[in-house]
Design a protein around this motif. Sequence first.
Motif, PDB file in Angstrom:
ATOM      1  N   ILE A  53       4.957   0.094   8.254  1.00  0.00           N
ATOM      2  CA  ILE A  53       4.402  -1.082   7.592  1.00  0.00           C
ATOM      3  C   ILE A  53       4.536  -2.340   8.454  1.00  0.00           C
ATOM      4  O   ILE A  53       3.879  -3.356   8.199  1.00  0.00           O
ATOM      5  CB  ILE A  53       5.041  -1.282   6.176  1.00  0.00           C
ATOM      6  CG1 ILE A  53       4.177  -2.201   5.313  1.00  0.00           C
ATOM      7  CG2 ILE A  53       6.459  -1.789   6.251  1.00  0.00           C
ATOM      8  CD1 ILE A  53       2.782  -1.712   5.065  1.00  0.00           C
ATOM      9  N   PRO A  56       1.002  -3.719  10.161  1.00  0.00           N
ATOM     10  CA  PRO A  56       0.144  -4.490   9.249  1.00  0.00           C
ATOM     11  C   PRO A  56       0.776  -5.798   8.781  1.00  0.00           C
ATOM     12  O   PRO A  56       0.093  -6.824   8.708  1.00  0.00           O
ATOM     13  CB  PRO A  56      -0.054  -3.552   8.051  1.00  0.00           C
ATOM     14  CG  PRO A  56       0.390  -2.217   8.485  1.00  0.00           C
ATOM     15  CD  PRO A  56       1.213  -2.341   9.716  1.00  0.00           C
ATOM     16  N   ILE A  57       2.088  -5.758   8.521  1.00  0.00           N
ATOM     17  CA  ILE A  57       2.753  -6.985   8.057  1.00  0.00           C
ATOM     18  C   ILE A  57       2.649  -8.078   9.125  1.00  0.00           C
ATOM     19  O   ILE A  57       2.260  -9.213   8.842  1.00  0.00           O
ATOM     20  CB  ILE A  57       4.259  -6.718   7.742  1.00  0.00           C
ATOM     21  CG1 ILE A  57       4.408  -5.878   6.499  1.00  0.00           C
ATOM     22  CG2 ILE A  57       5.039  -8.020   7.620  1.00  0.00           C
ATOM     23  CD1 ILE A  57       4.390  -6.622   5.199  1.00  0.00           C
ATOM     24  N   SER A 182      -0.256  -5.284   1.907  1.00  0.00           N
ATOM     25  CA  SER A 182       0.809  -4.799   2.805  1.00  0.00           C
ATOM     26  C   SER A 182       2.178  -5.177   2.258  1.00  0.00           C
ATOM     27  O   SER A 182       3.134  -4.401   2.358  1.00  0.00           O
ATOM     28  CB  SER A 182       0.674  -5.403   4.208  1.00  0.00           C
ATOM     29  OG  SER A 182      -0.629  -5.266   4.678  1.00  0.00           O
TER      30      SER A 182
END
Length: 403
Positions: A53, A56-57, A182
Amino acid sequence: MIQKTKKFPLAIWIFMGLILGILAGIALMKTPEIAVQYIKPFGTLFLNLVKFIVVPIVLFSIMSGVISMKDIRKVGKIGIRTVVFYMTTTAIAVVIGLTFANVFKGTFGQISTSGLEYTAKEAPGFITTIINIFPSNIIDPMSDANMLQVIVTALFFGFAVITVGEKGKAFADFVESANAVSMIIMDTIIKFSPVGVFCLITPVVAENGASILGNLLTVLVVAYGAYFIHMAVVYSVAIKAFAQMSPLKFFSGMMPAIMMAFSSASSVGTLPLNLECTEKMGAKKDVASFVLPLGATINMDGTAIYQGVCAIFIASCFGIDLTLSQQIAIILTATLASIGTAGVPGAGMIMLAMVLQSVNLPIEGIALVAGIDRIFDMGRTVVNITGDAACTLIVSKAEDKNG
Ligand code: ASP
């Protein structure tokens, strides 16, 4: 935001995971293979989810941070403040590391250097680091999780959205929505962090417990002493003076992120939790989403301390006394090396090779500390992420004042 359970906040759960993990590790010290086979995989699974993740973060949060600032000059101003803070504290960190190691070097040197072998992985030079910041295509930075390149990509798109005006509106809305989505995924993953922390720390203690009890203990204690002083003095003073915040409040607000950093040894992996902690303490969202990912990539005060301490330690094991100018060279190289260090476990040790080379110290010396690198790494990661958070709150405060 961090979901509170009815009785305990997440920080307490993470703390319990950490303590139980250490106890389980101690219990498994005689049979570390059990911890490695059955517990470690779940730690790896958790860390994989966090890494999944992170791209995307970072991508969407930096883009949306830049877009919401609406002004390229404002982004530039925040960027300059951030880089100045990061470089200054890193230079102070190496100085603290070197000073500590010089004071305590009388206690080092009981370790034999005969039969050492270490093949240094190649650390990129300064120019290569600069060139490597710029991606040659848009997919690679994301698939390789090359954070500096992801940041540059996000900056390009963010600036373009600001510049293009009305036509960028749909893209800006998409970024906003992708960012929110996200964040939800991240929140869900973070809920598992108490278990993740348990599974990460148990095998580390089970595998390393015995070796720490040996004669490397002194150098570990010196490094941890320097980590502690840097946090207690430099960050406390900075937070108090520039963010007008009580250091106690700062450190207690940081506890969930600190525990995560300690168990995962990854600044990048701690990024989601650090975003939560700093925003809870009042950091502006656009500032945090810009300053923290940058810090997880380029700001490594703990790593710089470790490099200073290990350089002196290795030199003294080989019976070499470093001159003042050599120590100044270490300060410069370690400060620059920390920029090129990715916030993942073990990266600092690779950069140590570059620091040793800069003053012609034998690189095989790394083998002396390699066995317990993870233990150094846990502490240096805590310092690294705490520095990122301090900078975020300070820059955010300055923005508040400027309106
Ligand atoms: N593990 C550290 C971090 O993620 C980097 C290092 O190895 O020093 O911040």
